[in-house]
Design a protein around this motif. Structure first.
Motif, PDB file in Angstrom:
ATOM      1  N   LEU A 374      84.213 -77.026  -0.823  1.00 21.84           N
ATOM      2  CA  LEU A 374      83.922 -75.701  -1.362  1.00 21.84           C
ATOM      3  C   LEU A 374      84.352 -75.645  -2.820  1.00 21.84           C
ATOM      4  CD1 LEU A 374      85.247 -73.506   1.588  1.00 21.84           C
ATOM      5  CD2 LEU A 374      82.857 -73.664   0.883  1.00 21.84           C
ATOM      6  N   SER A 375      83.528 -75.075  -3.655  1.00 21.58           N
ATOM      7  CA  SER A 375      83.915 -74.870  -5.047  1.00 21.58           C
ATOM      8  C   SER A 375      84.921 -73.719  -5.112  1.00 21.58           C
ATOM      9  CB  SER A 375      82.692 -74.530  -5.897  1.00 21.58           C
ATOM     10  OG  SER A 375      82.189 -73.250  -5.542  1.00 21.58           O
ATOM     11  N   ALA A 376      85.628 -73.629  -6.229  1.00 21.15           N
ATOM     12  CA  ALA A 376      86.578 -72.525  -6.411  1.00 21.15           C
ATOM     13  C   ALA A 376      85.860 -71.184  -6.302  1.00 21.15           C
ATOM     14  CB  ALA A 376      87.270 -72.664  -7.766  1.00 21.15           C
ATOM     15  N   GLU A 377      84.644 -71.118  -6.805  1.00 20.01           N
ATOM     16  CA  GLU A 377      83.865 -69.883  -6.745  1.00 20.01           C
ATOM     17  C   GLU A 377      83.520 -69.527  -5.297  1.00 20.01           C
ATOM     18  OE1 GLU A 377      79.827 -67.960  -8.769  1.00 20.01           O
ATOM     19  OE2 GLU A 377      80.220 -70.114  -8.905  1.00 20.01           O
ATOM     20  N   GLU A 378      83.137 -70.532  -4.532  1.00 14.92           N
ATOM     21  CA  GLU A 378      82.790 -70.280  -3.132  1.00 14.92           C
ATOM     22  C   GLU A 378      84.020 -69.840  -2.338  1.00 14.92           C
ATOM     23  OE1 GLU A 378      79.033 -73.376  -2.571  1.00 14.92           O
ATOM     24  OE2 GLU A 378      81.092 -74.108  -2.331  1.00 14.92           O
ATOM     25  N   GLU A 379      85.148 -70.451  -2.590  1.00 13.70           N
ATOM     26  CA  GLU A 379      86.374 -70.042  -1.905  1.00 13.70           C
ATOM     27  C   GLU A 379      86.727 -68.594  -2.230  1.00 13.70           C
ATOM     28  OE1 GLU A 379      89.348 -72.880  -2.965  1.00 13.70           O
ATOM     29  OE2 GLU A 379      88.794 -74.258  -1.342  1.00 13.70           O
ATOM     30  N   ARG A 380      86.545 -68.215  -3.496  1.00 13.75           N
ATOM     31  CA  ARG A 380      86.840 -66.834  -3.898  1.00 13.75           C
ATOM     32  C   ARG A 380      85.894 -65.848  -3.213  1.00 13.75           C
ATOM     33  NH1 ARG A 380      85.665 -67.217  -8.783  1.00 13.75           N
ATOM     34  NH2 ARG A 380      83.710 -66.021  -8.788  1.00 13.75           N
ATOM     35  N   VAL A 381      84.619 -66.178  -3.160  1.00 14.01           N
ATOM     36  CA  VAL A 381      83.633 -65.312  -2.500  1.00 14.01           C
ATOM     37  C   VAL A 381      83.985 -65.125  -1.026  1.00 14.01           C
ATOM     38  CG1 VAL A 381      81.232 -65.186  -1.718  1.00 14.01           C
ATOM     39  CG2 VAL A 381      81.741 -65.776  -4.092  1.00 14.01           C
ATOM     40  N   LEU A 382      84.341 -66.208  -0.353  1.00 17.40           N
ATOM     41  CA  LEU A 382      84.688 -66.131   1.067  1.00 17.40           C
ATOM     42  C   LEU A 382      85.940 -65.294   1.290  1.00 17.40           C
ATOM     43  CD1 LEU A 382      83.913 -69.812   2.100  1.00 17.40           C
ATOM     44  CD2 LEU A 382      82.757 -67.774   2.980  1.00 17.40           C
ATOM     45  N   ARG A 383      86.938 -65.437   0.423  1.00 17.04           N
ATOM     46  CA  ARG A 383      88.162 -64.636   0.557  1.00 17.04           C
ATOM     47  C   ARG A 383      87.850 -63.152   0.393  1.00 17.04           C
ATOM     48  NH1 ARG A 383      90.585 -68.592  -2.692  1.00 17.04           N
ATOM     49  NH2 ARG A 383      90.396 -67.205  -4.512  1.00 17.04           N
TER      50      ARG A 383
END
Length: 647
Positions: A374-383
């Motif tokens: 997961l990219s940092a952006e994807e992790e942020r979106v999921l959180r």
């Protein structure tokens, strides 16, 4: 010691010998009343209006009561009209008023008197198998005194209401413009008395537009239980802290044009995911959203957004799934790490020793060296998205209810209810799930699943513990009783054109459930009689192809007949329900529900055919039911307390 403490608590409630004696006699009398009617529904899939209609009609139970009571008095047309008044009193009354205006009739008093008389008689008839106390509790408090008086008098001689006491009450009700309100109250009371308990055998959520309305309606029912379905488990998983279950919920909502359930009904903020999807994805043919028959035609912009959201959710799902499979080798899902099987240079994937071209694939959103990363952006979106799900008050309230009233299975009145299957091998042996040094199969497996679901729900801040990961296994695992297949081929259906890769092989249970001995063995293993029944949903019965929902010589009943509109072309009907009253069981098939307006105008419901499943040799009493066993135990304790008063 425990017994003495319990008797002391009982004595605090029943402080005199006479009070204890009175309650013993009351319980003994109740035990000899006929059992209440149970209503079984399954796989409602968010279709609120058909669900509400089934609750209002009792799957034909109300029409049967009307016919029993008024067969010699009312024509079939008049009976249908009265039934419609019970189902939809407000809409029926409006239709009557509109028709009166067309005829130039201003005074509706005669109709109000007629309707009140018939509804009072019907209420009295539907309540006659209950104790007076139970009927009283079913009456709304604002009219309780009036209704008790009317119901008592109308039982003696219905003709007497046209003079004297009852006539005076009804006249004043009409004069004070309360007739319509009382008609609505009586209609609701009849619906409540005709069906004593509702069983929902899984999958409240999925394709339909209003699962939240179904949940709210169920919370209003006086007596209900739920067996969790595979789709329900995803929504529970989102609140329990599973980002994988959560993103699957979003993907399915985008696929079936149901995002407003998340955004409007539950107030979930999808903006971070929308921005991410708009940034990295363009519309692809295989991700075109399915037409929602309840909605207006999608604009090109709306269709493009749903397309991109579905792609983004699918990719995030596959990445999260890969990580879960890696950390849970005990789930034996290694074959489903499909991202590891992709050849990015050639845009192919190798499955079962065959290479397939990928279509409508977006390679740019993957790290070629670690495609599940997961990219940092994807992790942020999921959180952000998970936080929004877990703080959605309406959703949390509904999931709390699903947990309080739900379970993996239910043993009730010698029937075993569960949504999907009991995982079996082809020889009929139980298929097991091995966790550590212990294997779980049959009843023990379902007990284990329920224990872990409740554990995960109690600890929603932990996102990758075993219990939370198991929620995803219940969605797609080979030994999941909610899934019941070898593998879920979501990736293949999206990215591979060859339909042979889309097939999901069912567990042998679905063949073996035709065998009476297999069903008998399962029933006994759950502590039930071999003469009981298993009641399932999950797999739509294809009646138009000749499939029979009654299997294993009547001991196995499948009541998923295509409630969701998307299944009806394949099944040929619009669902099955089951009615179990004191005389036996009837399976009811239904035609498609059009609208309340059409039902009220035509005077017809969506009941199609009724089939007798099981007829008891003598009328079943409360003492023979689960409730009766509890009342019997309570009576025994009260008899001990009574003896204590005498000593």
């Amino acid at each position: 010691m425990y017994q003495e403490k319990y008797l002391k608590l009982l004595q605090e409630k029943y402080q005199t010998k006479e009070a204890v004696l009175s309650e013993i006699i009351n319980l003994e009398a109740i035990l000899h009343l006929p059992k209440g009617t149970e209503h079984f529904v399954s796989d409602v899939h968010g279709e609120y209006l058909p669900f509400q209609h089934l609750l209002r009609t009792g799957s034909g139970a109300i029409k049967s009561k009307i016919n029993e009571l008024f067969a010699d008095e009312l024509t079939e047309e008049a009976q249908n009209s009265l039934a419609t008044l019970v189902y939809y009193p407000k809409e029926k009354l409006q239709l009557v008023k509109n028709q009166a205006e067309e005829k130039g009739e201003e005074d509706l008093s005669a109709y109000y008197f007629y309707a009140l008389e018939k509804l009072l008689l019907l209420t009295s008839y539907c309540g006659k198998k209950y104790s007076r106390s139970k009927v009283r509790k079913a009456l709304p408090s604002k009219y309780q005194y009036i209704l008790e008086e009317l119901l008592t008098e109308i039982k003696r001689d219905p003709l007497e209401q046209k003079n004297g006491y009852c006539q005076a009450i009804l006249s004043k009700i009409v004069q004070l413009d309360q007739a319509e309100d009382l008609i609505c109250v009586l209609a609701d009371t009849i619906c409540r008395l005709v069906v004593d308990h509702v069983h929902v055998v899984g999958d409240i959520y999925d394709r339909g537009s209003h699962p939240e309305k179904i949940m709210t309606r169920m919370m209003q029912l006086p007596s209900v239980d739920i067996q969790w379905g595979n789709h329900d488990m995803n929504w529970l998983g989102a609140i329990a802290g599973s980002p994988l279950a959560m993103i699957n919920v979003v993907r399915i909502c985008a696929r079936y044009d149901n995002l407003f359930i998340l955004e409007e009904s539950y107030g979930i903020n999808l903006r971070p995911l929308i921005q991410y999807a708009e940034k990295y994805y363009t519309p692809k043919e295989r991700f075109a959203p399915k037409k929602n028959p309840d909605h207006d035609e999608l604009s090109p912009e709306e269709e493009a957004l749903l397309n991109k959201l579905q792609q983004a959710s699918a990719v995030l799902q596959f990445k999260l799934e890969d990580a879960l499979i890696q950390r849970r080798p005990e789930f034996c899902l290694e074959e489903r790490r499909v991202l590891r099987k992709i050849n990015f240079a050639e845009a192919t994937v190798n499955l079962q020793n065959h290479s397939y071209s990928l279509v409508d694939f977006t390679p740019a959103v993957f790290d070629k060296n670690d495609p599940a990363l997961l990219s940092a952006e994807e992790e942020r979106v999921l959180r952000q998205l998970l936080n929004s799900f877990q703080h959605a008050e309406g959703l949390k309230r509904h999931m709390d209810f699903l947990m309080a009233k739900g379970g993996m299975y239910l043993c009730y009145n010698d029937n075993l209810l569960f949504h999907g299957c009991i995982p079996l091998h082809s020889n009929g042996d139980y298929k097991s799930l091995r966790i550590g040094e212990k294997s779980y199969a049959g009843k023990a497996l379902l007990d284990f699943y329920e224990e872990k679901v409740r554990e995960a729900y109690r600890h929603p801040k932990i996102h990758d513990d075993f219990a939370t990961d198991l929620l995803w296994y219940l969605w797609c695992g080979e030994s999941s009783s909610l899934f019941g297949k070898e593998a879920m081929t979501t990736f293949e259906r999206y990215y591979i054109a060859d339909p042979r890769t889309h097939h999901e092989k069912k567990n042998p249970y679905y063949q073996l459930r035709n065998d009476p001995q297999v069903i008998a063995d399962i029933l006994v293993s759950f502590g039930l009689s071999k003469d009981g029944h298993i009641i399932n949903g999950h797999t739509p019965v294809k009646e138009k192809r000749g499939e029979n929902p009654i299997k294993a010589e009547g001991k196995m009943l499948v009541i998923d007949g295509g409630f969701a509109k998307g299944y009806q072309a394949e099944t040929g009907i619009a669902g099955y329900t089951l009615v179990f009253n004191s005389f036996g069981m009837q399976l009811v098939a239904h035609q498609g529900f059009s609208s309340v307006t059409e039902v009220v105008a035509s005077g017809q419901d969506i009941l199609s055919t009724r089939r007798l499943v099981d007829e008891v040799p003598s009328r079943m009493l409360i003492k023979q039911t689960n409730i009766g066993k509890k009342l019997q135990a309570e009576k025994i304790e009260l008899e001990r307390l009574y003896e204590k008063f005498n000593s």
